[in-house]
Enzyme design. Sequence first.
Site, PDB file in Angstrom:
ATOM      1  N   ASP A  14       0.827  -1.213   0.000  1.00 47.92           N
ATOM      2  CA  ASP A  14       0.000   0.000   0.000  1.00 47.92           C
ATOM      3  C   ASP A  14       0.854   1.252   0.000  1.00 47.92           C
ATOM      4  O   ASP A  14       0.540   2.239  -0.672  1.00 47.92           O
ATOM      5  CB  ASP A  14      -0.932   0.010   1.216  1.00 47.92           C
ATOM      6  CG  ASP A  14      -2.028  -1.035   1.053  1.00 47.92           C
ATOM      7  OD1 ASP A  14      -2.227  -1.512  -0.079  1.00 47.92           O
ATOM      8  OD2 ASP A  14      -2.660  -1.387   2.073  1.00 47.92           O
ATOM      9  N   GLU A  19     -29.736 -23.785 -25.531  1.00 49.68           N
ATOM     10  CA  GLU A  19     -28.592 -24.244 -24.731  1.00 49.68           C
ATOM     11  C   GLU A  19     -28.331 -23.262 -23.607  1.00 49.68           C
ATOM     12  O   GLU A  19     -28.706 -22.087 -23.708  1.00 49.68           O
ATOM     13  CB  GLU A  19     -27.360 -24.339 -25.634  1.00 49.68           C
ATOM     14  CG  GLU A  19     -26.849 -22.967 -26.058  1.00 49.68           C
ATOM     15  CD  GLU A  19     -25.981 -22.989 -27.308  1.00 49.68           C
ATOM     16  OE1 GLU A  19     -26.509 -23.354 -28.379  1.00 49.68           O
ATOM     17  OE2 GLU A  19     -24.807 -22.627 -27.191  1.00 49.68           O
ATOM     18  N   LYS A  35     -26.804 -20.453 -21.245  1.00 51.80           N
ATOM     19  CA  LYS A  35     -25.928 -19.299 -21.448  1.00 51.80           C
ATOM     20  C   LYS A  35     -24.916 -19.330 -20.301  1.00 51.80           C
ATOM     21  O   LYS A  35     -25.276 -19.117 -19.143  1.00 51.80           O
ATOM     22  CB  LYS A  35     -26.732 -18.003 -21.432  1.00 51.80           C
ATOM     23  CG  LYS A  35     -25.894 -16.777 -21.692  1.00 51.80           C
ATOM     24  CD  LYS A  35     -26.775 -15.567 -21.930  1.00 51.80           C
ATOM     25  CE  LYS A  35     -25.988 -14.374 -22.415  1.00 51.80           C
ATOM     26  NZ  LYS A  35     -24.976 -13.909 -21.463  1.00 51.80           N
ATOM     27  N   ASP A  43     -22.039 -18.292 -17.823  1.00 48.35           N
ATOM     28  CA  ASP A  43     -21.624 -17.006 -17.262  1.00 48.35           C
ATOM     29  C   ASP A  43     -20.106 -16.989 -17.074  1.00 48.35           C
ATOM     30  O   ASP A  43     -19.605 -17.214 -15.973  1.00 48.35           O
ATOM     31  CB  ASP A  43     -22.352 -16.776 -15.934  1.00 48.35           C
ATOM     32  CG  ASP A  43     -22.299 -15.322 -15.512  1.00 48.35           C
ATOM     33  OD1 ASP A  43     -21.792 -14.497 -16.308  1.00 48.35           O
ATOM     34  OD2 ASP A  43     -22.748 -15.015 -14.406  1.00 48.35           O
ATOM     35  N   GLU A 102     -17.037 -20.224 -24.327  1.00 48.66           N
ATOM     36  CA  GLU A 102     -16.963 -19.520 -23.049  1.00 48.66           C
ATOM     37  C   GLU A 102     -15.928 -20.181 -22.133  1.00 48.66           C
ATOM     38  O   GLU A 102     -15.947 -21.397 -21.946  1.00 48.66           O
ATOM     39  CB  GLU A 102     -18.350 -19.581 -22.397  1.00 48.66           C
ATOM     40  CG  GLU A 102     -18.599 -18.490 -21.395  1.00 48.66           C
ATOM     41  CD  GLU A 102     -19.088 -17.188 -22.036  1.00 48.66           C
ATOM     42  OE1 GLU A 102     -19.079 -17.071 -23.278  1.00 48.66           O
ATOM     43  OE2 GLU A 102     -19.462 -16.289 -21.264  1.00 48.66           O
ATOM     44  N   TYR A 160     -19.421 -23.070 -28.476  1.00 47.19           N
ATOM     45  CA  TYR A 160     -20.818 -22.931 -28.894  1.00 47.19           C
ATOM     46  C   TYR A 160     -20.999 -22.144 -30.190  1.00 47.19           C
ATOM     47  O   TYR A 160     -22.114 -21.920 -30.641  1.00 47.19           O
ATOM     48  CB  TYR A 160     -21.674 -22.307 -27.788  1.00 47.19           C
ATOM     49  CG  TYR A 160     -21.129 -20.996 -27.229  1.00 47.19           C
ATOM     50  CD1 TYR A 160     -21.030 -19.866 -28.016  1.00 47.19           C
ATOM     51  CD2 TYR A 160     -20.730 -20.905 -25.904  1.00 47.19           C
ATOM     52  CE1 TYR A 160     -20.534 -18.680 -27.513  1.00 47.19           C
ATOM     53  CE2 TYR A 160     -20.230 -19.728 -25.386  1.00 47.19           C
ATOM     54  CZ  TYR A 160     -20.139 -18.619 -26.200  1.00 47.19           C
ATOM     55  OH  TYR A 160     -19.641 -17.446 -25.698  1.00 47.19           O
ATOM     56  N   LYS A 178     -33.027 -14.633 -20.492  1.00 45.48           N
ATOM     57  CA  LYS A 178     -32.328 -14.528 -19.209  1.00 45.48           C
ATOM     58  C   LYS A 178     -33.172 -15.061 -18.044  1.00 45.48           C
ATOM     59  O   LYS A 178     -34.395 -14.964 -18.068  1.00 45.48           O
ATOM     60  CB  LYS A 178     -31.967 -13.050 -18.925  1.00 45.48           C
ATOM     61  CG  LYS A 178     -31.156 -12.373 -20.011  1.00 45.48           C
ATOM     62  CD  LYS A 178     -29.773 -12.964 -20.181  1.00 45.48           C
ATOM     63  CE  LYS A 178     -28.785 -12.434 -19.177  1.00 45.48           C
ATOM     64  NZ  LYS A 178     -28.328 -11.080 -19.444  1.00 45.48           N
ATOM     65  N   CYS A 184     -30.631  23.162 -13.151  1.00 46.07           N
ATOM     66  CA  CYS A 184     -29.464  22.289 -13.291  1.00 46.07           C
ATOM     67  C   CYS A 184     -28.589  22.411 -12.045  1.00 46.07           C
ATOM     68  O   CYS A 184     -28.247  23.531 -11.637  1.00 46.07           O
ATOM     69  CB  CYS A 184     -28.666  22.704 -14.528  1.00 46.07           C
ATOM     70  SG  CYS A 184     -27.062  21.894 -14.634  1.00 46.07           S
ATOM     71  N   CYS A 224     -25.095  24.296 -13.371  1.00 44.54           N
ATOM     72  CA  CYS A 224     -25.024  25.686 -13.869  1.00 44.54           C
ATOM     73  C   CYS A 224     -26.239  26.519 -13.451  1.00 44.54           C
ATOM     74  O   CYS A 224     -26.313  27.700 -13.782  1.00 44.54           O
ATOM     75  CB  CYS A 224     -24.862  25.698 -15.389  1.00 44.54           C
ATOM     76  SG  CYS A 224     -26.354  25.213 -16.268  1.00 44.54           S
ATOM     77  N   CYS A 246     -31.150  20.145 -18.859  1.00 45.54           N
ATOM     78  CA  CYS A 246     -30.571  21.443 -18.513  1.00 45.54           C
ATOM     79  C   CYS A 246     -30.556  22.278 -19.786  1.00 45.54           C
ATOM     80  O   CYS A 246     -30.169  21.800 -20.848  1.00 45.54           O
ATOM     81  CB  CYS A 246     -29.148  21.235 -18.003  1.00 45.54           C
ATOM     82  SG  CYS A 246     -28.137  22.706 -18.083  1.00 45.54           S
ATOM     83  N   CYS A 286     -23.161  25.365 -19.604  1.00 50.22           N
ATOM     84  CA  CYS A 286     -23.198  24.401 -18.506  1.00 50.22           C
ATOM     85  C   CYS A 286     -21.894  23.605 -18.511  1.00 50.22           C
ATOM     86  O   CYS A 286     -21.600  22.866 -19.453  1.00 50.22           O
ATOM     87  CB  CYS A 286     -24.378  23.459 -18.637  1.00 50.22           C
ATOM     88  SG  CYS A 286     -24.396  22.190 -17.355  1.00 50.22           S
TER      89      CYS A 286
END
Length: 756
Positions: free
Chosen positions: A54, A132, A134, A136, A190, A242, A330, A435, A438, A453, A459
Amino acid sequence: MTDHQAKTQATTAVEDLTEGEARAELARLAEVLAAANAAYHGADAPEISDADFDALKRRNAAIEARFPALKRADSPSDQVGAVAAEGFGKITHVVRMLSLGNAFEDQDVADFATQIGKFLGQDARAIRFTAEPKIDGLSLSLRYEQGRLVQAATRGDGEVGENVTANALTIADIPQQLTDAPEVLEVRGEVYMSHTDFETLNQRQAERGGKPFANPRNAAAGSLRQLNAEITRDRPLRFFAYAWGDLSTPLAETQMGAINRLADLGFQTNPLTKLCNSTAELIDHYRSIEQQRAGLGYDIDGVVYKVDDLDLQARLGFRSTTPRWAIAHKFPAELAWTRLEAIDIQVGRTGALSPVARLAPVTVGGVVVSNATLHNEDYIRGRDSKGEQIRDGKDFRIGDWVQVYRAGDVIPKLADVDLTKRPEDAAPYEFPEACPICQSPAIREEGDAVRYCTGGMICAAQAVEKLKHFVARKAFDIEGLGAKQIEMFYNDAVLPIREPADIFSLQVRDGETLARLKNRDGWGEQSAGNLFQAIEEKRTIPFGKMLFALGIRHVGETAAKDLALHFLEWDKLAETADRARPAALAFRQADLAEEEERLAAKTAGRRAKIKETRDLAITDCEVPANAAAAWEDLIAIDGIGATVGLSLTDAFANPEERAAIDRLVASLTIIPPEAPSAESPVAGKTVVFTGKLEKMSRDEAKATAEKLGAKVAGSVSKKTDLLVAGPGAGSKAKKAADLGIETIDEDGWLELIAGL
Ligand code: IVH
């Protein structure tokens, strides 16, 4: 001093570094941190402690803050754990890697099939599909030449991916040598990680003091994209094939046949792939896969349907980013409850005010979510765009207990609110009418869901966002001038960039000696010189990119390309926009009732009605004939409708915006687009289809003609080059005959384009 101390010791204080020392120090830190990172994520024990790591990262960031121009492409600041993407070579895909359209409801699946039937001009019920899972994970394209694996590339943006060949070679599921394969074969599929392998990997990470991966997909992505392929070898990645890309000979006549062929060649293909004869069968298989989902041992997020017949796939072709012949159905999104802590308003480049929910962080489907989109003010109030209730009319208030969901990769959204947990003092949210940046009035036009806006170029939020869009990768893509530099230059008192033309006058304004930029914090002679050179390189720009870069509302990449292809020269576009202006205004003034009728007609698919209403809107207001003609010319371009037409004419007619555009145009060389398929006999020709087509639908005929570089017009005029007339052709055929325009029938058309 030990080696370890040498690596971590900060020798000179950041404030005392010269530019040269800073550059060397950044190089050293990049190397040390990358090695530590690889060890941390890899098989080795971590080389340095978290605290030292860090401290080095902070030192790196402090030097970058003092010398922004010295920031390296592989800067450790931009890396979250894994090695930067810049480390991989780039590969341009011979055949683009596309994404898939989504279906969420059963009705979307039925619509998908209906549209396919319509496009092909045949009964959708006779079309077969494969279904088929999908997977992930992340997609990968494997190129085999003479049976040997020669290249592996990630999808990237679909056009250009990363070269991960060395990594792919370490994955057991990926054959390195094929027998009896086509000479050139690109296999797509995949890369994923199984649940058990994911658990084991995370345990190992924990034992070594490493950070666990959030989910198997992240683990798979992080493992594949390792610059050191030995780390990939140590990770249990798998691969399902696929699809395919470049190919010297076809694999089969059907999708199912091609998948079987890939299995015969030695690839893993998904055992749940099934051939279905109807949408009902597709949905049945979807339900069955959904039932089996938890026990599969790997993550899936839906079911993909593909037209089985590969000839039909070829006829259906692609929209701009998705195939017409496939869709992803999905699974319902995952949900979680959390507190809505605040509502922020963001102002985009078009001036749109977008409300964003700030949430108490919560894990949804393996990912920590702390922001969600709230769409617009109606949505917050519990109304949809037509004023109908959503969520039973329940509004969102700051302090509410809300339900969050993620659907695929999209930005998280809020689904619901629990009124029993609403704090007593929670007040209805008041959407700002000015806005927040502005303070100009923020106006919401009749029929529009979004408040904008009105500040335009004054702006700062709009101007900065527009400039960021202007230099974005798909627009001008100027090396060394990204979002961060735009923010810096926008607020620069001496060398400001307030509009795109300012970028191209930067060097002149800086003077021959480059005195101003090079002496500024973080800039040196070389970095200033590099920037000026990168800007010069983009002074010559393709028409479509230039138009897209302007960030005109509704003029996206595809619309910009379509307009460029139609007009070929910038001045022609500008002239048409100017001439069309009175007609555009008349169109807008068409009263609300007509507008509503038009919308209703559109929903009902009654295109003829839309056309009629448009014509009415124009003739009623007595606009000059040449204005009406220019407007018609504009909105008749395929893909360009009244929405784009209005937005474009608005932008060109706004005096400040136009002046800024003209200043920019004056500093550039705009190159015309190349017409596609110049060798095709219809390239650059204007074609009209009329009468009944029997072997294809009008949409398909039009899409094919455009793919071959033709312009497709709706009516016959002197500009028409070819009329394709089917049975029942009436006045158009007569007019074409009168004008001496070549006329052929459907078979003649198919013959003309055969083999292209
Ligand atoms: S077919 C031209 N089939 O989903 C379409 N894609 O949302 C080629 N994916 O980029 C894709 N499982 O990474 C196809 N069985 C499957 C898939 C699948 C997962 C991924 C793929 C694609 C993304 C699109």
